[in-house]
Design a protein around this motif. Structure first.
Motif, short mmCIF file in Angstrom:
data_model
loop_
_atom_site.label_atom_id
_atom_site.label_comp_id
_atom_site.label_asym_id
_atom_site.label_seq_id
_atom_site.Cartn_x
_atom_site.Cartn_y
_atom_site.Cartn_z
N SER A 114 0.43 -1.13 -0.25
CA SER A 114 0.27 0.01 -0.01
C SER A 114 0.79 1.22 -0.26
O SER A 114 1.42 1.35 0.19
CB SER A 114 -1.43 -0.17 1.32
OG SER A 114 -0.31 -0.27 2.21
N ASP A 115 0.31 2.29 -0.75
CA ASP A 115 1.10 4.01 -0.36
C ASP A 115 1.31 4.23 1.54
O ASP A 115 2.38 4.21 1.01
CB ASP A 115 0.09 4.85 -0.69
CG ASP A 115 -0.29 4.78 -2.04
OD1 ASP A 115 0.63 3.64 -2.87
OD2 ASP A 115 -1.15 4.90 -2.57
N VAL A 116 0.65 3.47 2.46
CA VAL A 116 1.37 3.73 3.67
C VAL A 116 2.23 2.97 3.52
O VAL A 116 3.51 3.16 4.43
CB VAL A 116 0.32 3.26 4.91
CG1 VAL A 116 1.07 3.80 6.20
CG2 VAL A 116 -0.91 4.26 4.15
N ALA A 117 2.41 1.85 3.43
CA ALA A 117 3.47 0.73 3.61
C ALA A 117 5.25 1.30 2.98
O ALA A 117 5.69 1.13 3.37
CB ALA A 117 3.25 -0.65 2.77
N LYS A 118 4.60 1.95 1.94
CA LYS A 118 6.01 2.44 0.66
C LYS A 118 6.38 3.63 1.47
O LYS A 118 7.63 4.02 1.53
CB LYS A 118 5.94 2.16 -0.56
CG LYS A 118 5.72 1.11 -0.67
CD LYS A 118 5.30 0.88 -2.54
CE LYS A 118 3.66 1.64 -3.45
NZ LYS A 118 3.17 1.35 -4.61
N SER A 119 5.77 4.06 2.00
CA SER A 119 6.08 6.27 2.08
C SER A 119 7.56 5.97 3.35
O SER A 119 8.03 6.93 3.23
CB SER A 119 4.86 6.63 3.25
OG SER A 119 4.69 5.71 4.29
N ALA A 120 8.12 4.96 3.46
CA ALA A 120 8.89 5.47 4.80
C ALA A 120 10.03 5.28 3.69
O ALA A 120 11.19 5.49 4.04
CB ALA A 120 8.84 4.24 5.52
N TRP A 121 9.93 4.56 2.06
CA TRP A 121 11.32 4.53 1.50
C TRP A 121 10.85 5.22 0.98
O TRP A 121 11.22 4.26 -0.95
CB TRP A 121 11.22 2.78 1.56
CG TRP A 121 12.08 2.04 2.41
CD1 TRP A 121 13.16 2.69 3.60
CD2 TRP A 121 10.89 1.81 3.41
NE1 TRP A 121 12.95 1.74 4.87
CE2 TRP A 121 11.68 1.35 4.86
CE3 TRP A 121 9.67 1.01 3.25
CZ2 TRP A 121 10.84 0.91 5.94
CZ3 TRP A 121 9.72 0.28 4.77
CH2 TRP A 121 9.78 0.27 5.18
N GLN A 122 9.84 6.72 0.30
CA GLN A 122 10.08 7.14 -0.64
C GLN A 122 10.50 8.47 -0.95
O GLN A 122 11.23 8.60 0.00
CB GLN A 122 8.43 6.65 -1.16
CG GLN A 122 7.63 6.04 -1.81
CD GLN A 122 6.32 5.57 -1.80
OE1 GLN A 122 5.39 6.40 -1.39
NE2 GLN A 122 5.54 4.94 -3.17
N SER A 129 10.13 4.87 -4.89
CA SER A 129 10.19 3.53 -4.18
C SER A 129 11.51 3.66 -4.75
O SER A 129 11.79 2.93 -5.71
CB SER A 129 8.94 3.10 -4.48
OG SER A 129 8.02 3.40 -3.88
N PHE A 130 12.08 3.37 -3.05
CA PHE A 130 13.38 2.85 -2.98
C PHE A 130 13.76 1.57 -2.13
O PHE A 130 15.15 1.30 -2.82
CB PHE A 130 14.83 3.94 -3.26
CG PHE A 130 14.60 5.02 -2.23
CD1 PHE A 130 14.42 4.78 -0.79
CD2 PHE A 130 13.69 6.01 -2.24
CE1 PHE A 130 14.15 5.46 0.39
CE2 PHE A 130 13.36 7.04 -1.18
CZ PHE A 130 14.09 6.57 -0.34
N CYS A 131 13.10 0.56 -2.21
CA CYS A 131 13.17 0.02 -1.10
C CYS A 131 11.85 -1.22 -0.74
O CYS A 131 10.96 -0.29 -0.76
CB CYS A 131 13.60 0.44 0.53
SG CYS A 131 15.18 0.96 0.98
#
Length: 417
Positions: A114-122, A129-131
């Protein structure tokens, strides 16, 4: 015939060499999770290599406190591993901006998050997204089931029920109602303010509005959690002001406290130390029927070193990290570190299963101070620690705390000016 035999021999040698090369790809993983070494060696890596016999993997962690410095030195020297375990937000963003991490948006497996899941590595604009997200931790409250049964307390779902439960334990006197101290400060913000707060500011709606400058820390939804925390002090037991984080853990696992404001990372340790059955309840909502929000905080991801000599093999591994197989292994080996993929994982640990089930009942968000808002001085994350402690101790009025935090943020963050 001799000439043809020689050609065949040379061709066979070339094919053998090519095959050997194809099976000779070794990927090295950089990480700070040195306590996970056995998990990687005995479970994760064998499962991957069984499906991908041409790729070998080495997990080479550093000490957590030294990881950032060691990793940066290796990257500068060109000796870093092919895969880099990513801390959330700014530390990993800096690696990407310095050209050390590759963008991964072309990988199909990124759609599993999800966008929330990816938000820490964007990137800040969400364009890259890089992780690959690996796991999050979820906040709520862990409780002693024996204590609840003995004193006749029901598991609360609303704030009124929550404080009624605390009152009942305080009146009974057998148990400290809630185990948390303020000596180390961070718990007051992490297991206090950012635990209960999302129900006030409506999770991502409020967090993103604060980043955009559309809401302020003086708004009611950001001040009200401090007013709630101000009620906590009466239930934390004598001397809570000097009580450390390990003190609180011990009070709960020794059976002396009924409730523990928690992060899910406690599960493994508590399972080992507590000799009573535990349950968990999510942060109480203000009114029955309200939408609930949980801090489902992104904790760990993994990315590709832009300088790797084996990008195809590295992406093969990253795609597998995004798979249900990896999620099941990781989630069950480390209960309380919850996989972030959209597909549910069947967890064996009953407490972990109970907590991760909140994802299906509530809206997920992350800690309000972690993305963008703590890059300047004063640092909003650290300032929130002090404000949360002051609220619990009754040292400052909630409105004054909000005003002070807003003034600090606006002093350097343009959207809040």
């Amino acid at each position: 015939m001799k000439r043809n035999f020689l050609k065949l021999a040379l061709l066979s040698t070339a094919l053998t060499a090519t095959s050997a090369m194809a099976q000779d790809v070794t990927l090295n993983i950089e990480s700070w999770r040195n306590d996970d070494l056995v998990l990687w060696q005995e479970q994760i890596i064998p499962a991957f290599e069984a499906k991908h016999p041409g790729i070998k993997v080495n997990f080479t962690p550093s000490a957590p406190a030294e990881y950032n410095a060691v990793l940066n030195s290796k990257l500068d020297a060109g000796s870093a591993g092919d895969l880099i375990t990513c801390r959330p937000f700014d530390a990993s963003l800096a690696l990407y901006e310095a050209g050390h991490l590759s963008g991964l948006d072309d990988m199909d497996s990124m759609s599993n998050f999800s966008d929330v899941a990816k938000s820490a590595w964007q990137t800040d604009d969400g364009a890259v997204s890089f992780c690959v997200p690996m796991a999050s931790v979820i906040h709520g409250f862990i409780y002693n089931k024996d204590a609840f049964a003995e004193v006749g307390v029901d598991v609360p779902t609303t704030e009124a029920e929550f404080f009624a439960a605390l009152d009942k334990f305080k009146e009974d006197g057998t148990y400290i109602p809630m185990a948390m101290g303020t000596n180390d400060q961070w718990e007051a913000a992490t297991m206090g303010y950012n635990n209960i707060g999302p129900n006030y500011w409506k999770g991502e709606e409020g967090r993103l509005a604060l980043i955009a400058g559309e809401q302020k820390l003086t708004d009611e939804q950001w001040v009200a959690p401090y007013a709630t925390l101000a009620k906590w002090g009466a239930y934390l037991g004598d001397g809570y002001e000097a009580q450390t984080y390990p003190d609180s853990q011990n009070l709960f696992t020794l059976g002396r406290a009924a409730i523990y404001p928690a992060g899910s990372w406690e599960i493994s340790g508590f399972n080992t130390q507590a000799d009573f059955e535990m349950g968990a309840f999510k942060p109480p909502v203000q009114n029955a029927g309200d939408t609930c929000y949980i801090s489902d905080h992104t904790d760990i991801g993994i990315g590709m070193n832009a300088a790797t000599e084996h990008p195809e093999a590295a992406k093969t591994f990253l795609a597998w990290v995004g798979s249900p197989e990896f999620a099941a292994i990781f989630g069950n080996a480390l209960p309380g570190f919850f996989p972030l993929s959209k597909e549910p994982v069947d967890l064996a640990d009953p407490l972990a299963k109970e907590i991760v089930g909140w994802r299906g009942e509530c809206e997920s968000t992350i800690r309000s101070t972690y993305q963008i808002l703590s890059r300047g001085t004063p640092n909003l994350e650290n300032e929130t620690w002090g404000a949360s402690v002051a609220a619990i101790k009754g040292a400052s009025a909630p409105a004054d705390l909000g005003a002070e935090l807003q003034e600090g943020l606006a002093s350097w963050y343009e959207p809040q000016q």
